[in-house]
Design a protein around this motif. Sequence first.
Motif, PDB file in Angstrom:
ATOM      1  N   ALA A  30      -0.371   4.095  -2.454  1.00 27.48           N
ATOM      2  CA  ALA A  30      -0.664   5.453  -1.980  1.00 27.48           C
ATOM      3  C   ALA A  30       0.241   6.482  -2.652  1.00 27.48           C
ATOM      4  O   ALA A  30      -0.184   7.610  -2.936  1.00 27.48           O
ATOM      5  CB  ALA A  30      -0.515   5.523  -0.466  1.00 27.48           C
ATOM      6  N   PRO A  67      -0.611   4.589   4.972  1.00 27.69           N
ATOM      7  CA  PRO A  67      -1.449   4.076   3.882  1.00 27.69           C
ATOM      8  C   PRO A  67      -2.508   3.102   4.407  1.00 27.69           C
ATOM      9  O   PRO A  67      -2.414   2.612   5.544  1.00 27.69           O
ATOM     10  CB  PRO A  67      -0.445   3.390   2.955  1.00 27.69           C
ATOM     11  CG  PRO A  67       0.712   3.038   3.844  1.00 27.69           C
ATOM     12  CD  PRO A  67       0.764   4.082   4.908  1.00 27.69           C
ATOM     13  N   ASP A 124       0.817  -1.226   0.000  1.00 22.96           N
ATOM     14  CA  ASP A 124       0.000   0.000   0.000  1.00 22.96           C
ATOM     15  C   ASP A 124       0.847   1.271   0.000  1.00 22.96           C
ATOM     16  O   ASP A 124       0.370   2.340  -0.376  1.00 22.96           O
ATOM     17  CB  ASP A 124      -0.982   0.003   1.177  1.00 22.96           C
ATOM     18  CG  ASP A 124      -0.286   0.058   2.537  1.00 22.96           C
ATOM     19  OD1 ASP A 124       0.942  -0.104   2.590  1.00 22.96           O
ATOM     20  OD2 ASP A 124      -0.986   0.245   3.553  1.00 22.96           O
TER      21      ASP A 124
END
Length: 203
Positions: free
Chosen positions: A85, A101, A81
Amino acid sequence: MLFSLGKLFVLEVSLLLTCFLGDHLLTHPVTNQRYLVAIGDSLTHGFVGAISWVIVIDAKNRHDIAQCLLCLMFAMAVDVDHFIAAKSLSLEAALSLPSRPPFHATTVIFLVDLILLIMAAILKSGTPLTLALMFTVAWFSHHVRDGTRRGLWLPPFTETPPLSGLAYLGLIMVIPLLGRILYTNWLQFSTDRQLKIIESNIV
């Protein structure tokens, strides 16, 4: 489903050694480059997840080892992530986010588990339950390791203070033990239900 106390002791010690070694390498002069730190941290998350799942299922064969490798990948996948992000494959961008994130939100674990439990009820299958437990063990152990720096993030409610070293290591050791209890109880329940179905068919 008896678990050798000797084997359990060795695995729990292996968990602690993995954490100590991984945490030490993150601050060692040899790994002062950011990409080495990121790789080392991710591998530590993965090995913690894999060893934890060995404890949960008492791994004995190739199928069990495959599950442990899947748990390893689940534990490492949390950090994907950062790149999502950042909308970039740049490690610098991924590690320079202004906020945490989404996969690092511990409440996500409860949402995914709820979906898998609903699936288990609809499909009348134990596979989603096993996946829910594996997912929880992998992701929560990752969140606990990260929690020593920033605490556990529980949106939209709150976040905890950074976890102490004792709380961190204690949780890492307890998570697979609780998972083991849930796993063995589910197996016993599933076996009893299958026996009742067989008995009713015979009658």
